[in-house]
Design a protein around this motif. Structure first.
Motif, short mmCIF file in Angstrom:
data_model
loop_
_atom_site.label_atom_id
_atom_site.label_comp_id
_atom_site.label_asym_id
_atom_site.label_seq_id
_atom_site.Cartn_x
_atom_site.Cartn_y
_atom_site.Cartn_z
N SER A 10 0.99 -1.37 -0.20
CA SER A 10 0.11 0.06 -0.43
C SER A 10 0.84 1.40 -0.27
O SER A 10 0.84 2.41 -0.83
CB SER A 10 -1.02 0.38 0.82
N MET A 11 2.01 1.11 0.70
CA MET A 11 3.09 2.62 1.04
C MET A 11 3.53 2.32 -0.84
O MET A 11 3.43 3.74 -0.78
CB MET A 11 3.56 2.12 1.90
N LEU A 12 4.00 1.48 -1.21
CA LEU A 12 4.85 1.33 -2.46
C LEU A 12 3.24 2.15 -3.32
O LEU A 12 3.97 3.09 -4.36
CB LEU A 12 5.03 0.51 -3.28
N ILE A 13 2.39 2.23 -3.04
CA ILE A 13 1.39 2.37 -4.47
C ILE A 13 1.00 4.08 -3.99
O ILE A 13 1.04 4.88 -4.70
CB ILE A 13 -0.05 2.08 -4.00
N TYR A 14 1.40 4.33 -2.82
CA TYR A 14 1.24 5.18 -2.50
C TYR A 14 2.15 6.93 -2.33
O TYR A 14 2.42 7.69 -3.16
CB TYR A 14 1.08 6.04 -0.78
N GLY A 15 3.15 5.66 -2.78
CA GLY A 15 4.53 6.56 -2.97
C GLY A 15 4.51 6.74 -4.72
O GLY A 15 5.03 7.85 -5.41
N LEU A 16 3.83 5.65 -5.31
CA LEU A 16 3.29 6.10 -7.02
C LEU A 16 2.31 6.96 -7.44
O LEU A 16 2.97 8.01 -8.38
CB LEU A 16 3.24 4.56 -7.75
N LEU A 17 1.78 7.28 -6.36
CA LEU A 17 0.46 8.07 -6.12
C LEU A 17 1.73 9.78 -6.37
O LEU A 17 1.29 10.77 -6.78
CB LEU A 17 -0.71 8.05 -5.35
N CYS A 18 2.13 9.59 -5.10
CA CYS A 18 3.01 11.12 -5.04
C CYS A 18 4.10 11.50 -6.36
O CYS A 18 4.11 13.12 -6.57
CB CYS A 18 3.95 10.82 -4.28
N TRP A 19 4.34 10.19 -6.75
CA TRP A 19 5.19 9.99 -8.09
C TRP A 19 4.43 10.77 -9.59
O TRP A 19 5.31 11.33 -10.43
CB TRP A 19 6.38 9.36 -8.44
N TRP A 74 -1.89 10.96 -11.17
CA TRP A 74 -2.34 10.22 -10.14
C TRP A 74 -2.32 11.15 -8.64
O TRP A 74 -2.73 11.27 -7.71
CB TRP A 74 -1.60 9.18 -9.68
N ASN A 75 -0.76 11.92 -8.81
CA ASN A 75 -0.83 12.69 -7.32
C ASN A 75 -1.97 13.63 -7.53
O ASN A 75 -2.15 13.54 -6.62
CB ASN A 75 0.05 13.78 -7.26
N ASN A 76 -3.07 13.78 -8.29
CA ASN A 76 -4.21 14.79 -8.01
C ASN A 76 -5.68 13.89 -7.59
O ASN A 76 -6.21 14.87 -6.76
CB ASN A 76 -4.99 14.82 -9.87
N ILE A 77 -5.20 12.92 -7.60
CA ILE A 77 -5.93 12.16 -6.80
C ILE A 77 -5.96 12.55 -4.76
O ILE A 77 -6.63 12.58 -3.79
CB ILE A 77 -6.52 10.32 -7.05
N LEU A 78 -4.43 12.57 -4.45
CA LEU A 78 -4.41 12.44 -3.56
C LEU A 78 -4.95 13.72 -2.40
O LEU A 78 -5.52 14.22 -1.77
CB LEU A 78 -2.73 12.50 -2.76
N SER A 79 -4.38 14.99 -3.91
CA SER A 79 -4.79 15.76 -3.84
C SER A 79 -6.25 16.09 -3.42
O SER A 79 -6.95 17.11 -2.33
CB SER A 79 -4.25 17.36 -3.93
N VAL A 80 -7.07 16.34 -4.49
CA VAL A 80 -9.29 15.87 -4.54
C VAL A 80 -9.53 15.47 -3.10
O VAL A 80 -10.42 16.05 -2.99
CB VAL A 80 -9.24 15.84 -5.64
N PHE A 81 -9.10 14.09 -3.10
CA PHE A 81 -9.66 13.16 -1.25
C PHE A 81 -8.82 13.87 -0.44
O PHE A 81 -9.27 12.96 0.78
CB PHE A 81 -9.60 11.82 -2.03
N TRP A 129 -1.08 7.79 6.02
CA TRP A 129 -1.73 7.12 6.55
C TRP A 129 -3.05 6.40 6.75
O TRP A 129 -3.11 5.28 6.85
CB TRP A 129 -1.42 7.50 8.34
N HIS A 130 -2.93 7.19 5.73
CA HIS A 130 -4.80 6.42 4.64
C HIS A 130 -4.02 5.22 4.01
O HIS A 130 -4.70 4.23 3.72
CB HIS A 130 -5.35 7.59 4.12
N PHE A 131 -2.78 5.16 3.94
CA PHE A 131 -2.66 3.52 2.72
C PHE A 131 -2.24 2.72 3.57
O PHE A 131 -1.81 2.35 3.46
CB PHE A 131 -1.75 4.49 2.23
N LEU A 132 -1.54 3.88 4.84
CA LEU A 132 -0.93 2.17 5.59
C LEU A 132 -2.24 1.89 6.50
O LEU A 132 -2.33 0.53 6.52
CB LEU A 132 -0.13 3.66 6.76
N VAL A 134 -13.52 0.81 0.41
CA VAL A 134 -12.72 1.96 0.54
C VAL A 134 -12.74 2.95 -0.53
O VAL A 134 -13.72 4.62 -0.09
CB VAL A 134 -11.01 1.79 1.20
N SER A 135 -12.74 2.47 -1.51
CA SER A 135 -12.41 3.32 -2.53
C SER A 135 -14.27 4.21 -2.61
O SER A 135 -14.36 5.63 -2.76
CB SER A 135 -12.83 3.14 -3.69
N LEU A 136 -15.24 3.68 -2.23
CA LEU A 136 -16.85 3.63 -2.00
C LEU A 136 -16.89 4.99 -0.66
O LEU A 136 -17.06 6.46 -1.19
CB LEU A 136 -17.45 3.05 -1.95
N VAL A 137 -15.93 4.75 0.06
CA VAL A 137 -15.88 5.43 0.90
C VAL A 137 -15.57 7.29 0.79
O VAL A 137 -15.76 8.08 1.43
CB VAL A 137 -15.23 5.28 2.21
#
Length: 176
Positions: free
Chosen positions: A86-95, A99-106, A111-114, A170-173
């Motif tokens: 999960s943290m690997l995917i978080y790193g990809l989202l940041c990079w 996909w980084n837009n997803i982090l900021s929009v939502f 720690w959510h990914f953890l 989780v994705s629905l929430v």
């Protein structure tokens, strides 16, 4: 047992298709891609780390009547593997900028990914144990002949079946 093994994999894996199209409801392009990848990453790393740590450290059995080879150390290793996935995917989202837009929009943080990795890993391991219980009740070792000695084809996806249900919820929430 036969009816359960015919219905639950198809129904639950059907949710993988729903996760694939969740970006329609999210209103954000490519929202579903990281969640599809996270299902596979967490499942594979949970299974792999549980196996490697369990074989290496051994120790007390987790549920000897259901699955005699699973150990508590393996379960902990699986949890750490799921978190790492999960943290690997978080790193990809940041990079990756798209996909980084997803982090900021939502408003998603590391720690959510953890937590996603932790709980999804628990669901993966529950899926493994559930499928083992079905096989024990039916008095069989493998769920099919395609992968003999590896538990059958259902053993390759049993963890994913429960993980995808959790990730779908989780994705629905997140989008609500």
């Amino acid at each position: 047992n036969t009816i359960v093994t015919c219905i639950y994999p198809g129904f639950m894996l059907g949710l993988l298709l729903n996760v694939n199209h969740i970006d329609i409801f999210a209103g954000v392009a490519q929202f579903s891609i990281p969640f599809i990848i996270i299902v596979f990453a967490i499942t594979w790393l949970t299974d792999t780390c549980a196996f490697l740590v369990g074989c290496t450290l051994k120790g007390p059995k987790l549920c000897p009547k259901i699955s005699p080879n699973k150990t508590i150390s393996g379960a902990i290793g699986g949890l750490l593997g799921g978190i790492a996935g999960s943290m690997l995917i978080y790193g990809l989202l940041c990079w990756i900028p798209a996909w980084n837009n997803i982090l900021s929009v939502f408003g998603l943080a590391w720690w959510h990914f953890l937590l996603i990795g932790l709980f999804a890993s628990v669901f993966c391991q529950f899926g493994d144990l559930f499928e083992s219980k079905i096989k024990r009740n039916a008095g069989i070792k493998d769920s099919g002949n395609i992968l003999p000695g590896h538990g059958g084809m259902l053993d390759r996806i049993d963890a994913m079946i429960f993980c995808v249900v959790f990730i779908f919820i989780v994705s629905l929430v997140i989008i609500i």
